[in-house]
Design a protein around this motif. Structure first.
Motif, PDB file in Angstrom:
ATOM      1  N   UNK A 186       7.488  -5.739 -11.758  1.00 48.54           N
ATOM      2  CA  UNK A 186       7.344  -4.296 -12.301  1.00 48.54           C
ATOM      3  C   UNK A 186       8.688  -3.728 -11.911  1.00 48.54           C
ATOM      4  N   UNK A 187       9.204  -2.869 -12.778  1.00 42.99           N
ATOM      5  CA  UNK A 187      10.333  -2.234 -12.681  1.00 42.99           C
ATOM      6  C   UNK A 187      10.063  -0.618 -12.621  1.00 42.99           C
ATOM      7  N   UNK A 188      10.430  -0.361 -11.170  1.00 47.56           N
ATOM      8  CA  UNK A 188       9.971   0.922 -10.583  1.00 47.56           C
ATOM      9  C   UNK A 188      10.985   2.283 -11.172  1.00 47.56           C
ATOM     10  N   UNK A 189      12.270   1.685 -11.213  1.00 51.43           N
ATOM     11  CA  UNK A 189      13.129   3.110 -11.315  1.00 51.43           C
ATOM     12  C   UNK A 189      14.436   2.451 -12.053  1.00 51.43           C
ATOM     13  N   UNK A 190      14.879   3.140 -13.087  1.00 48.85           N
ATOM     14  CA  UNK A 190      16.036   2.535 -13.950  1.00 48.85           C
ATOM     15  C   UNK A 190      17.342   2.870 -13.256  1.00 48.85           C
ATOM     16  N   UNK A 191      18.133   2.063 -12.975  1.00 48.82           N
ATOM     17  CA  UNK A 191      19.594   2.108 -12.709  1.00 48.82           C
ATOM     18  C   UNK A 191      19.686   3.155 -11.447  1.00 48.82           C
ATOM     19  N   UNK A 192      18.898   2.564 -10.317  1.00 48.81           N
ATOM     20  CA  UNK A 192      18.790   3.134  -9.128  1.00 48.81           C
ATOM     21  C   UNK A 192      20.059   3.072  -8.335  1.00 48.81           C
ATOM     22  N   UNK A 193      20.187   3.892  -7.521  1.00 51.39           N
ATOM     23  CA  UNK A 193      21.216   3.932  -6.472  1.00 51.39           C
ATOM     24  C   UNK A 193      20.669   3.695  -5.156  1.00 51.39           C
ATOM     25  N   UNK A 194      21.372   3.620  -3.914  1.00 47.51           N
ATOM     26  CA  UNK A 194      20.917   3.140  -2.625  1.00 47.51           C
ATOM     27  C   UNK A 194      19.764   4.039  -2.134  1.00 47.51           C
ATOM     28  N   UNK A 195      19.822   5.378  -2.681  1.00 47.48           N
ATOM     29  CA  UNK A 195      18.780   6.361  -2.255  1.00 47.48           C
ATOM     30  C   UNK A 195      17.364   6.064  -2.625  1.00 47.48           C
ATOM     31  N   UNK A 196      17.515   5.778  -3.933  1.00 44.30           N
ATOM     32  CA  UNK A 196      16.170   5.260  -4.674  1.00 44.30           C
ATOM     33  C   UNK A 196      15.596   4.004  -4.138  1.00 44.30           C
ATOM     34  N   UNK A 197      16.514   3.176  -3.941  1.00 44.25           N
ATOM     35  CA  UNK A 197      16.228   1.751  -3.417  1.00 44.25           C
ATOM     36  C   UNK A 197      15.584   1.895  -1.787  1.00 44.25           C
ATOM     37  N   UNK A 198      15.920   2.856  -1.031  1.00 43.30           N
ATOM     38  CA  UNK A 198      15.339   3.221   0.281  1.00 43.30           C
ATOM     39  C   UNK A 198      14.136   3.799   0.400  1.00 43.30           C
ATOM     40  N   UNK A 199      14.196   4.882  -0.724  1.00 43.97           N
ATOM     41  CA  UNK A 199      13.124   5.910  -0.535  1.00 43.97           C
ATOM     42  C   UNK A 199      12.152   5.483  -1.666  1.00 43.97           C
ATOM     43  N   UNK A 200      12.262   4.607  -2.643  1.00 39.99           N
ATOM     44  CA  UNK A 200      11.062   4.211  -3.512  1.00 39.99           C
ATOM     45  C   UNK A 200      10.777   2.901  -3.460  1.00 39.99           C
ATOM     46  N   UNK A 201      11.848   1.917  -3.724  1.00 37.33           N
ATOM     47  CA  UNK A 201      11.702   0.411  -3.919  1.00 37.33           C
ATOM     48  C   UNK A 201      11.212  -0.069  -2.355  1.00 37.33           C
ATOM     49  N   UNK A 202      11.845   0.142  -1.536  1.00 38.29           N
ATOM     50  CA  UNK A 202      11.484  -0.458  -0.113  1.00 38.29           C
ATOM     51  C   UNK A 202      10.095  -0.113   0.329  1.00 38.29           C
ATOM     52  N   UNK A 203       9.553   1.192   0.244  1.00 46.18           N
ATOM     53  CA  UNK A 203       8.207   1.213   0.624  1.00 46.18           C
ATOM     54  C   UNK A 203       7.158   0.619  -0.289  1.00 46.18           C
ATOM     55  N   UNK A 204       7.504   0.439  -1.691  1.00 42.51           N
ATOM     56  CA  UNK A 204       6.679  -0.333  -2.431  1.00 42.51           C
ATOM     57  C   UNK A 204       6.774  -1.944  -2.196  1.00 42.51           C
ATOM     58  N   UNK A 205       8.009  -2.287  -1.746  1.00 37.07           N
ATOM     59  CA  UNK A 205       7.901  -3.703  -1.327  1.00 37.07           C
ATOM     60  C   UNK A 205       7.188  -4.041  -0.132  1.00 37.07           C
TER      61      UNK A 205
END
Length: 377
Positions: free
Chosen positions: A143-162
């Motif tokens: 699953x591809x959550x966010x296109x061309x993300x930066x650290x902010x989206x990694x921490x606030x979106x991808x990490x909670x999902x993971x």
């Protein structure tokens, strides 16, 4: 065929394009477009149109799924477009760039317990459907959550999902913890101090995918030791935009630097004549195209050539290993010397297109020699 070696339909690289099949230039020739990407060695599908979303209000107050997921569009396109083709991986885009999407069409704040439960129930349901109805296991999609993300989206979106997926109850959600997340980002992110945030979270990412670039050795080593699959892609301002020849060299760069996947932006945009497109269509009125619906660009053809070169390089590498295992040490060493010399020669003067052609010829000749020694066809 790269004379005298037959190139298989499905190559080692995870090869993909961003395929907006619903765009006005492609939607009426969708099946033909899919056949074209397969001819160009695409074996990994990023299709934005088939993600099976939950219905609005699909979750109760605790996050449990109370409305069935509608799989009709997914099932139709998997069967109509992709069934029976040499495809080994799917990447489903979840559009979490948008608040409505990351709140799961139900206004559930990201990271809350209700959201974690809802995400697990939804994605586990999708994974189960893919496995049982189409034979697509968690080894074969992400699953591809966010296109061309930066650290902010990694921490606030991808990490909670993971975190939600990795900590899911395996009895209730047997697929969740095996689900992979695809994370792509621009070269500026990799080369900035913020990349340390990604390095600290490698264990939460299944596929890590920076734009194609000649990164310094310490960054390449970090990526290769991440425990993730390491892919790459040509962004809008990417490494292989300079000429068709550079698109061909993308395959060589993947081999040299250890990238396992290669993406092409973009197959066919909704704008006529976009310079980033892989192809032109009949609506672009290309001179001399006749009645053809899809007219490949030179860069698109060169990109396929680069993937075939990658295959030849990997083939020679495997034959050298086979020879070593059979006790032919000197032949194995010679084969590896030919391999390294070919790659070094190409990148010593990467603007000289003839170098890659001559290097390919030398690699093919050595493959034939090593096949005779190892007995491998």
């Amino acid at each position: 065929t790269v004379h005298p070696i037959k190139i298989p339909d499905q190559l080692e690289l995870y090869s993909y394009v961003w395929s907006y099949w619903g765009g006005k230039r492609i939607k009426d020739i969708r099946e033909e477009a899919v056949q074209d990407v397969i001819r160009h060695k695409v074996n990994t599908i990023i299709d934005h149109t088939i993600t099976p979303w939950p219905a609005e209000g699909a979750f109760d107050s605790n996050g449990h799924l109370i409305k069935p997921i509608n799989y009709a569009n997914l099932d139709k396109d998997l069967q109509r477009l992709y069934q029976g083709k040499p495809i080994k991986f799917y990447v489903f885009y979840l559009l979490f760039r948008y608040k409505w999407a990351r709140e799961l069409l139900s206004g559930i704040p990201v990271g809350t317990e209700r959201w974690k439960t809802a995400l697990c129930e939804w994605l586990n349901d999708v994974a189960e459907h893919l496995d049982k109805q189409h034979g697509i296991s968690t080894d074969n999609f992400a699953f591809y959550l966010y296109d061309e993300l930066e650290a902010t989206q990694l921490i606030n979106i991808v990490e909670p999902a993971a975190d939600a997926l990795q900590s899911a109850d395996p009895h209730r959600y047997p697929y969740a913890s095996d689900i992979k997340l695809f994370v792509n980002f621009m070269q500026g992110t990799v080369r900035s101090s913020a990349f340390s945030y990604f390095e600290q979270r490698y264990g939460k990412i299944g596929i890590i995918c920076p734009t194609l670039y000649e990164y310094p050795p310490q960054l390449l080593e970090s990526l290769r030791s991440s425990g993730c699959q390491v892919w790459s892609y040509n962004g809008v301002w990417g490494w292989s935009r300079r000429s068709p020849h550079w698109a061909k060299l993308a395959g060589w760069l993947c081999f040299r630097d250890g990238f396992e996947g290669l993406g092409f932006w973009i197959y066919g945009s909704s704008r006529s004549g976009d310079p980033n497109d892989a192809v032109y269509t009949h609506s672009d009125n290309v001179p001399g195209a006749g009645d053809e619906h899809i007219i490949p660009s030179r860069r698109w053809e060169a990109w396929r050539d680069g993937q075939e070169d990658y295959h030849l390089l990997k083939l020679l590498e495997r034959l050298a290993e086979d020879a070593q295992n059979l006790g032919h040490s000197s032949d194995a060493q010679r084969a590896m010397a030919v391999l390294h010399r070919a790659v070094n020669t190409v990148f010593a003067a990467p603007t000289e297109a003839r170098r890659s052609l001559k290097a390919r010829q030398r690699v093919i000749a050595e493959i034939l020699r090593m096949r005779a020694i190892t007995g491998n066809s």
